[in-house]
Design an enzyme around this catalytic site. Structure first.
Site, PDB file in Angstrom:
ATOM      1  N   PRO A  89       1.383   8.386 -14.892  1.00  0.00           N
ATOM      2  CA  PRO A  89       0.830   7.031 -15.028  1.00  0.00           C
ATOM      3  C   PRO A  89       1.761   6.093 -15.802  1.00  0.00           C
ATOM      4  O   PRO A  89       1.542   4.880 -15.822  1.00  0.00           O
ATOM      5  CB  PRO A  89      -0.499   7.238 -15.771  1.00  0.00           C
ATOM      6  CG  PRO A  89      -0.566   8.649 -16.171  1.00  0.00           C
ATOM      7  CD  PRO A  89       0.509   9.415 -15.482  1.00  0.00           C
ATOM      8  N   GLU A 116      -2.312  16.745 -20.878  1.00  0.00           N
ATOM      9  CA  GLU A 116      -2.112  15.468 -21.570  1.00  0.00           C
ATOM     10  C   GLU A 116      -0.761  14.822 -21.264  1.00  0.00           C
ATOM     11  O   GLU A 116      -0.550  13.660 -21.533  1.00  0.00           O
ATOM     12  CB  GLU A 116      -2.251  15.660 -23.082  1.00  0.00           C
ATOM     13  CG  GLU A 116      -3.674  15.876 -23.525  1.00  0.00           C
ATOM     14  CD  GLU A 116      -4.619  14.764 -23.074  1.00  0.00           C
ATOM     15  OE1 GLU A 116      -4.367  13.611 -23.439  1.00  0.00           O
ATOM     16  OE2 GLU A 116      -5.584  15.065 -22.347  1.00  0.00           O
ATOM     17  N   ARG A 153       5.467   8.208   6.859  1.00  0.00           N
ATOM     18  CA  ARG A 153       5.156   7.445   8.072  1.00  0.00           C
ATOM     19  C   ARG A 153       6.203   6.366   8.372  1.00  0.00           C
ATOM     20  O   ARG A 153       6.199   5.787   9.450  1.00  0.00           O
ATOM     21  CB  ARG A 153       3.732   6.881   8.027  1.00  0.00           C
ATOM     22  CG  ARG A 153       3.472   5.921   6.912  1.00  0.00           C
ATOM     23  CD  ARG A 153       1.974   5.675   6.764  1.00  0.00           C
ATOM     24  NE  ARG A 153       1.393   4.997   7.917  1.00  0.00           N
ATOM     25  CZ  ARG A 153       1.557   3.704   8.183  1.00  0.00           C
ATOM     26  NH1 ARG A 153       2.294   2.958   7.368  1.00  0.00           N
ATOM     27  NH2 ARG A 153       0.999   3.157   9.232  1.00  0.00           N
ATOM     28  N   ASP A 168       1.646  -3.536  10.055  1.00  0.00           N
ATOM     29  CA  ASP A 168       0.715  -3.138   8.997  1.00  0.00           C
ATOM     30  C   ASP A 168       0.633  -4.163   7.891  1.00  0.00           C
ATOM     31  O   ASP A 168       1.605  -4.850   7.590  1.00  0.00           O
ATOM     32  CB  ASP A 168       1.207  -1.846   8.310  1.00  0.00           C
ATOM     33  CG  ASP A 168       0.889  -0.610   9.106  1.00  0.00           C
ATOM     34  OD1 ASP A 168       0.134  -0.710  10.071  1.00  0.00           O
ATOM     35  OD2 ASP A 168       1.415   0.451   8.736  1.00  0.00           O
TER      36      ASP A 168
END
Ligand code: ADE
Length: 247
Positions: A89, A116, A153, A168
């Site tokens: 993150p 953690e 993709r 897209d």
């Protein structure tokens, strides 16, 4: 493209990587994915991959040895056109542009964490760090699946019709226009007449305009980055007039 995923939960990847488009790409040999369980490289008899943080605090931290030994046994650090990605993150936010950039690589490693966090020294061995968004998941496996799917993709040959991703949302920088299929009327909801008209130029303009409308209403900040063609400028002005007339 060769992808190696370093994880203590390789079984999590079975569904997404053995289904649909990714499965076909692997079968065709366009995409090679190896799952490496770094617990196999743990140094003690308990096969531990994590330990308490020095200095105290809640939770466990991934030790450096299993991950780095797994990497050294399975990765050629000198191969060209590669990235070693730490999934965290704390990384750069992954988006379509990053997917395009990574789709041009020949070799990608993803290191998935749990608990953690990682021992900070693991960062010396990676070339990039990516997050899939500002929320915290239980581990890096689902983010790695998301990134591999978005990257794969875009590799030539993975999707049959290249046009299908060239239109897209995000590929063009605008959200995609509304799509319809049969039946022509469903519960009194009608397909717009223009799409049934057979007039390709009118359809093209309608789609462009509705793509601009959708982007303006849902993601106006995307328009700040988007370079409008003269035709798009006119269409966007029309959309703005129509929207303000509709309150
Ligand atoms: N690990 C936990 N949450 C994550 C996120 N949002 N992105 C990448 N890795 C993560």
């Amino acid at each position: 493209m060769n992808i190696k995923i370093f994880t203590i939960f390789p079984e999590m990847f079975n569904g997404p990587f053995n289904t649909s488009i990714l499965h076909k790409a692997r079968e065709k040999g366009i995409l090679k994915i190896d799952l490496i369980n770094f617990r196999d490289y743990a140094q003690d008899k308990h096969k531990s991959v994590d330990d308490y943080p020095f200095g105290g605090g809640a939770g466990m931290v991934l030790r450096p040895e299993p991950i780095i030994l797994a990497l050294e046994a399975n990765w050629d650090f000198n191969q060209p056109n590669q990235e070693i990605i730490l999934v965290t993150p704390q990384g750069e936010i992954f988006n379509q542009e990053k997917a395009k950039e990574l789709a041009s690589k020949d070799n990608l490693a993803f290191i998935c964490g749990h608990y953690e966090g990682f021992d900070e020294r693991i960062r010396h061995f990676v070339t990039r760090e990516f997050s899939i968004g500002d929320y915290v998941l239980t581990g890096g496996e689902i983010p790695a699946m998301v990134m591999v799917d978005a990257i794969a993709r875009l590799i030539p040959g993975v999707i049959k019709e290249m046009e299908s991703f060239q239109e897209d949302s995000f590929y063009t920088g605008l959200l995609e226009y509304p799509q319809y299929t049969r039946p022509r009327v469903f519960r009194n909801l009608k397909v717009p007449d223009v799409l049934l008209s057979g007039n390709h130029e009118k359809i093209r303009l309608w789609r462009k305009k509705e793509s601009l409308r959708r982007t303006l209403k849902r993601r106006p900040e995307l328009l700040d980055k988007y370079e409008l063609s003269p035709e798009e400028k006119i269409l966007l002005e029309e959309v703005k007039k129509e929207e303000s007339a509709n309150g």
